[in-house]
Design a protein around this motif. Structure first.
Motif, PDB file in Angstrom:
ATOM      1  N   ALA A 217       0.826  -1.208   0.000  1.00  0.00           N
ATOM      2  CA  ALA A 217       0.000   0.000   0.000  1.00  0.00           C
ATOM      3  C   ALA A 217       0.859   1.256   0.000  1.00  0.00           C
ATOM      4  N   GLY A 218       1.998   1.186   0.669  1.00  0.00           N
ATOM      5  CA  GLY A 218       2.874   2.342   0.755  1.00  0.00           C
ATOM      6  C   GLY A 218       3.607   2.649  -0.536  1.00  0.00           C
ATOM      7  N   VAL A 219       3.589   1.719  -1.469  1.00  0.00           N
ATOM      8  CA  VAL A 219       4.176   1.959  -2.793  1.00  0.00           C
ATOM      9  C   VAL A 219       3.085   2.252  -3.817  1.00  0.00           C
ATOM     10  N   GLU A 220       2.036   1.435  -3.812  1.00  0.00           N
ATOM     11  CA  GLU A 220       1.030   1.524  -4.866  1.00  0.00           C
ATOM     12  C   GLU A 220      -0.038   2.585  -4.583  1.00  0.00           C
ATOM     13  N   GLN A 221      -0.431   2.724  -3.313  1.00  0.00           N
ATOM     14  CA  GLN A 221      -1.530   3.623  -2.991  1.00  0.00           C
ATOM     15  C   GLN A 221      -1.070   4.948  -2.377  1.00  0.00           C
ATOM     16  N   ASP A 222       0.085   4.927  -1.739  1.00  0.00           N
ATOM     17  CA  ASP A 222       0.570   6.143  -1.081  1.00  0.00           C
ATOM     18  C   ASP A 222       2.046   6.365  -1.402  1.00  0.00           C
ATOM     19  N   PRO A 223       2.360   6.636  -2.680  1.00  0.00           N
ATOM     20  CA  PRO A 223       3.765   6.812  -3.049  1.00  0.00           C
ATOM     21  C   PRO A 223       4.290   8.226  -2.805  1.00  0.00           C
ATOM     22  N   ASP A 224       3.440   9.144  -2.295  1.00  0.00           N
ATOM     23  CA  ASP A 224       3.848  10.543  -2.182  1.00  0.00           C
ATOM     24  C   ASP A 224       5.140  10.751  -1.389  1.00  0.00           C
ATOM     25  N   PRO A 225       5.355  10.063  -0.252  1.00  0.00           N
ATOM     26  CA  PRO A 225       6.628  10.279   0.453  1.00  0.00           C
ATOM     27  C   PRO A 225       7.850   9.980  -0.410  1.00  0.00           C
TER      28      PRO A 225
ATOM     29  N   LEU B   1       5.346   3.391 -10.471  1.00  0.00           N
ATOM     30  CA  LEU B   1       5.976   4.416  -9.650  1.00  0.00           C
ATOM     31  C   LEU B   1       6.880   5.303 -10.498  1.00  0.00           C
ATOM     32  N   ARG B   2       7.592   4.695 -11.431  1.00  0.00           N
ATOM     33  CA  ARG B   2       8.451   5.499 -12.303  1.00  0.00           C
ATOM     34  C   ARG B   2       7.627   6.449 -13.175  1.00  0.00           C
ATOM     35  N   LEU B   3       6.516   5.960 -13.696  1.00  0.00           N
ATOM     36  CA  LEU B   3       5.661   6.810 -14.526  1.00  0.00           C
ATOM     37  C   LEU B   3       5.063   7.962 -13.719  1.00  0.00           C
ATOM     38  N   ARG B   4       4.709   7.691 -12.473  1.00  0.00           N
ATOM     39  CA  ARG B   4       4.197   8.764 -11.609  1.00  0.00           C
ATOM     40  C   ARG B   4       5.262   9.840 -11.409  1.00  0.00           C
ATOM     41  N   ALA B   5       6.506   9.401 -11.223  1.00  0.00           N
ATOM     42  CA  ALA B   5       7.592  10.363 -11.053  1.00  0.00           C
ATOM     43  C   ALA B   5       7.774  11.200 -12.321  1.00  0.00           C
ATOM     44  N   GLU B   6       7.769  10.555 -13.475  1.00  0.00           N
ATOM     45  CA  GLU B   6       7.938  11.278 -14.734  1.00  0.00           C
ATOM     46  C   GLU B   6       6.814  12.285 -14.951  1.00  0.00           C
ATOM     47  N   GLU B   7       5.589  11.892 -14.576  1.00  0.00           N
ATOM     48  CA  GLU B   7       4.455  12.810 -14.721  1.00  0.00           C
ATOM     49  C   GLU B   7       4.618  14.066 -13.875  1.00  0.00           C
ATOM     50  N   ARG B   8       5.354  13.958 -12.769  1.00  0.00           N
ATOM     51  CA  ARG B   8       5.607  15.121 -11.902  1.00  0.00           C
ATOM     52  C   ARG B   8       6.864  15.885 -12.308  1.00  0.00           C
ATOM     53  N   GLY B   9       7.484  15.461 -13.399  1.00  0.00           N
ATOM     54  CA  GLY B   9       8.695  16.134 -13.846  1.00  0.00           C
ATOM     55  C   GLY B   9       9.941  15.737 -13.087  1.00  0.00           C
ATOM     56  N   ILE B  10       9.895  14.586 -12.399  1.00  0.00           N
ATOM     57  CA  ILE B  10      11.044  14.090 -11.645  1.00  0.00           C
ATOM     58  C   ILE B  10      11.886  13.195 -12.546  1.00  0.00           C
TER      59      ILE B  10
END
Length: 266
Positions: free
Chosen positions: A60-68, A95-104
């Protein structure tokens, strides 16, 4: 920056030099061990070897709450650690795609995979493998025995003469009755062979136990015979060979003690 690092297969030393350097230089380090784990090291071993603090995240801490994780990567250099190779699981791709979407910015530092190790240890040629499957515990898929999808994939590979890697289920933090933070269960190769022997009792199977460790085991026999053997501590996987090249025949005989009557004549 978010760097995904594969830790390799066995202990704190299995990481590549590039991965080690990135881990030691990071501002924050995160890890997950619900998709796989290191056989020969725990988090304390990793922290001591690399002089860092590692925050372990559950599913859950990776898939549902990756914000930290993402916030740490946005603010500095963060690494995300997994056993084996870091991008085998779709969880990590997401998780990698989420980071890319935020410009990380992201990068990947690979580690040895169980599948590549299985090919190396058994002598079965890597380009002769078909689609892999995961064999779940019956309670995990709500049925009895082997799911139809697993049987169909193995049969399709065998019809094409291809080998099948059968990954064995891991349950960390969830058990037969649902979420359980203390539950940790690893399917063993003998258990898997017994399940598959219901359909293929006399079919050749190859067990790979503790790949990457000093006491790795490779054993080939009928699935019904493998079901009666103890292969020791996890992690295990099973290979169902397809058609065999003469070099593969020699490898299974010499490296895995495959019975001669299960191997084609050269």
């Amino acid at each position: 920056m978010l760097t995904f690092i594969g830790l390799g297969l066995y202990d704190e030393r299995s990481i590549t030099v590039e991965g080690r350097d990135a881990l030691r230089a990071a501002d924050r380090a995160f890890a997950e061990f619900y998709t796989s784990r290191l056989v020969g090291a725990d988090v304390d071993d990793l922290e001591a070897a690399h002089g860092t603090t590692i925050e372990v995240r559950d599913r859950a801490g990776v898939e549902q709450d990756p914000d930290p994780i993402l916030e740490a990567a946005a603010a500095g250099d963060a690494v995300f650690l997994t056993a084996g190779d870091t991008m085998v699981s779709t969880t990590h791709t997401d998780l990698r795609l989420r980071a890319e979407e935020r410009g990380i910015d992201t990068r990947v530092i690979h580690g040895v995979t169980a599948q590549s190790a299985a090919s190396s240890l058994t002598g079965l040629q890597n380009y002769r493998f078909g689609k892999a499957v995961t064999l779940p515990f019956p309670y995990a898929h709500g049925g009895d025995g082997v799911p139809d999808s697993v049987i169909e994939t193995i049969e399709a590979n065998r019809e094409r003469g291809l080998h099948t890697v059968v990954y064995l289920d891991i349950k960390v933090g969830i058990g037969p009755r649902g979420p359980d933070p203390d539950h940790e269960e690893y399917m063993t190769a003998d258990h898997a062979a017994a399940m598959l022997a219901d359909d293929w009792a006399d079919v050749l199977g190859v067990v790979v136990a503790r790949a990457g460790s000093p006491d790795a085991v490779v054993a080939a026999d009928r699935l019904s015979a493998l079901a009666d053997r103890d292969f020791g501590d996890p992690l295990h996987l099973l290979v169902i060979p397809g058609d065999l090249h003469h070099v593969e025949v020699d490898a299974l005989a010499g490296l895995a003690d495959a019975p001669a009557d299960l191997l084609p004549d050269r």
